[in-house]
Structures are given as structure tokens and as C-alpha cells.
Design a protein around this motif. Structure first.
Motif, PDB file in Angstrom:
ATOM      1  N   GLN A 179      -9.069 -10.385  14.940  1.00  0.00           N
ATOM      2  CA  GLN A 179      -7.857 -10.651  14.165  1.00  0.00           C
ATOM      3  C   GLN A 179      -7.494  -9.533  13.196  1.00  0.00           C
ATOM      4  O   GLN A 179      -6.348  -9.087  13.150  1.00  0.00           O
TER       5      GLN A 179
ATOM      6  N   LEU B  57      -4.037  -7.515  13.538  1.00  0.00           N
ATOM      7  CA  LEU B  57      -3.039  -7.604  12.473  1.00  0.00           C
ATOM      8  C   LEU B  57      -2.734  -6.229  11.895  1.00  0.00           C
ATOM      9  O   LEU B  57      -1.581  -5.939  11.531  1.00  0.00           O
ATOM     10  N   SER B  58      -3.725  -5.379  11.825  1.00  0.00           N
ATOM     11  CA  SER B  58      -3.508  -4.013  11.354  1.00  0.00           C
ATOM     12  C   SER B  58      -2.543  -3.281  12.283  1.00  0.00           C
ATOM     13  O   SER B  58      -1.635  -2.567  11.831  1.00  0.00           O
ATOM     14  N   ARG B  59      -2.721  -3.457  13.559  1.00  0.00           N
ATOM     15  CA  ARG B  59      -1.823  -2.815  14.532  1.00  0.00           C
ATOM     16  C   ARG B  59      -0.408  -3.365  14.409  1.00  0.00           C
ATOM     17  O   ARG B  59       0.570  -2.611  14.495  1.00  0.00           O
ATOM     18  N   ILE B  60      -0.292  -4.668  14.184  1.00  0.00           N
ATOM     19  CA  ILE B  60       1.023  -5.291  14.012  1.00  0.00           C
ATOM     20  C   ILE B  60       1.708  -4.734  12.762  1.00  0.00           C
ATOM     21  O   ILE B  60       2.903  -4.425  12.773  1.00  0.00           O
ATOM     22  N   ARG B  61       0.954  -4.579  11.701  1.00  0.00           N
ATOM     23  CA  ARG B  61       1.522  -4.022  10.467  1.00  0.00           C
ATOM     24  C   ARG B  61       2.013  -2.586  10.671  1.00  0.00           C
ATOM     25  O   ARG B  61       3.053  -2.199  10.139  1.00  0.00           O
ATOM     26  N   ARG B  62       1.276  -1.821  11.458  1.00  0.00           N
ATOM     27  CA  ARG B  62       1.727  -0.461  11.763  1.00  0.00           C
ATOM     28  C   ARG B  62       3.029  -0.492  12.573  1.00  0.00           C
ATOM     29  O   ARG B  62       3.946   0.299  12.342  1.00  0.00           O
TER      30      ARG B  62
ATOM     31  N   LYS C 237       5.276  -2.861  12.481  1.00  0.00           N
ATOM     32  CA  LYS C 237       6.337  -3.238  11.543  1.00  0.00           C
ATOM     33  C   LYS C 237       6.785  -2.027  10.742  1.00  0.00           C
ATOM     34  O   LYS C 237       7.986  -1.826  10.520  1.00  0.00           O
ATOM     35  N   GLY C 238       5.842  -1.220  10.308  1.00  0.00           N
ATOM     36  CA  GLY C 238       6.177  -0.001   9.583  1.00  0.00           C
ATOM     37  C   GLY C 238       7.007   0.952  10.421  1.00  0.00           C
ATOM     38  O   GLY C 238       7.955   1.584   9.925  1.00  0.00           O
ATOM     39  N   GLN C 239       6.672   1.045  11.701  1.00  0.00           N
ATOM     40  CA  GLN C 239       7.437   1.912  12.595  1.00  0.00           C
ATOM     41  C   GLN C 239       8.859   1.377  12.778  1.00  0.00           C
ATOM     42  O   GLN C 239       9.824   2.150  12.824  1.00  0.00           O
TER      43      GLN C 239
ATOM     44  N   GLU D 181      10.510  -0.380  10.613  1.00  0.00           N
ATOM     45  CA  GLU D 181      11.207  -0.101   9.357  1.00  0.00           C
ATOM     46  C   GLU D 181      11.633   1.364   9.290  1.00  0.00           C
ATOM     47  O   GLU D 181      12.692   1.674   8.738  1.00  0.00           O
TER      48      GLU D 181
END
Length: 90
Positions: A8, A12-17, A19-21, A23
Motif C-alpha cells: 500500500q 500510494l506513493s506512485r499515485i501521489r507522483r 497526481k503531481g504529474q 498537476e
């Protein structure tokens, strides 16, 4: 314990990256950056999403197909993959 629960924090870390991309694309569009830059950002997102999809798919195959508790569980896992691939390939 499911592979998505075990992994997990990494997922989640990959998902956050990702999301950053996304943005970054939004900011680039708002700043009226050249389309070449925006396309490069989008290509990076696609690569990251493809990598994440592949990782989860591989873990799914390992845990739910190869190590299935029963033939019924194996069949269900294969059906899930089949449905996802049909959607993915549209």
C-alpha cells in the motif's frame, strides 16, 4: 493479506507522483506552455500509469492466479483480468 495491502505505501506513493504529474500538466496549460512540453508531460504520465498497471497486474497474477486457494478463485481472478484487459484495450 492482499498484495495491494502489503504494498500500500509504495502504491500510494506512485499515485501521489501521478497526481503531481497531472498537476504539472494543469499548470503548463494555465501558463500556456508549448504543446511539445505538454505532450512530453502527458507521455511521462502514460508511462508512469502503465508501469503502475503492470505492477498491480503482475502481483494479481502471482497472488490470485498462480497461488489461488481453489480452482474457483483462480477462475475468478482470470475473469477479472480478462474484464480489465477488455476495457484497457478499447
Amino acid at each position: 493479506m492482499s498484495h495491494t495491502v502489503r504494498e500500500q505505501a509504495k502504491l500510494l506513493s506512485r499515485i501521489r507522483r501521478l497526481k503531481g504529474q497531472m498537476e504539472a500538466v494543469e499548470r503548463a496549460l494555465e501558463a500556456e506552455r508549448p504543446c511539445g512540453e505538454i505532450l512530453q508531460l502527458l507521455a511521462s504520465i502514460r508511462g508512469a500509469l502503465t508501469g503502475l498497471t503492470g505492477e498491480i497486474l503482475e502481483d494479481h497474477l502471482q497472488e490470485h492466479v498462480l497461488q489461488a486457494e481453489s480452482e474457483q478463485a483462480r477462475r475468478q481472478a482470470v475473469d477479472e483480468i480478462s474484464d480489465v484487459l477488455k476495457t484497457y484495450l478499447r
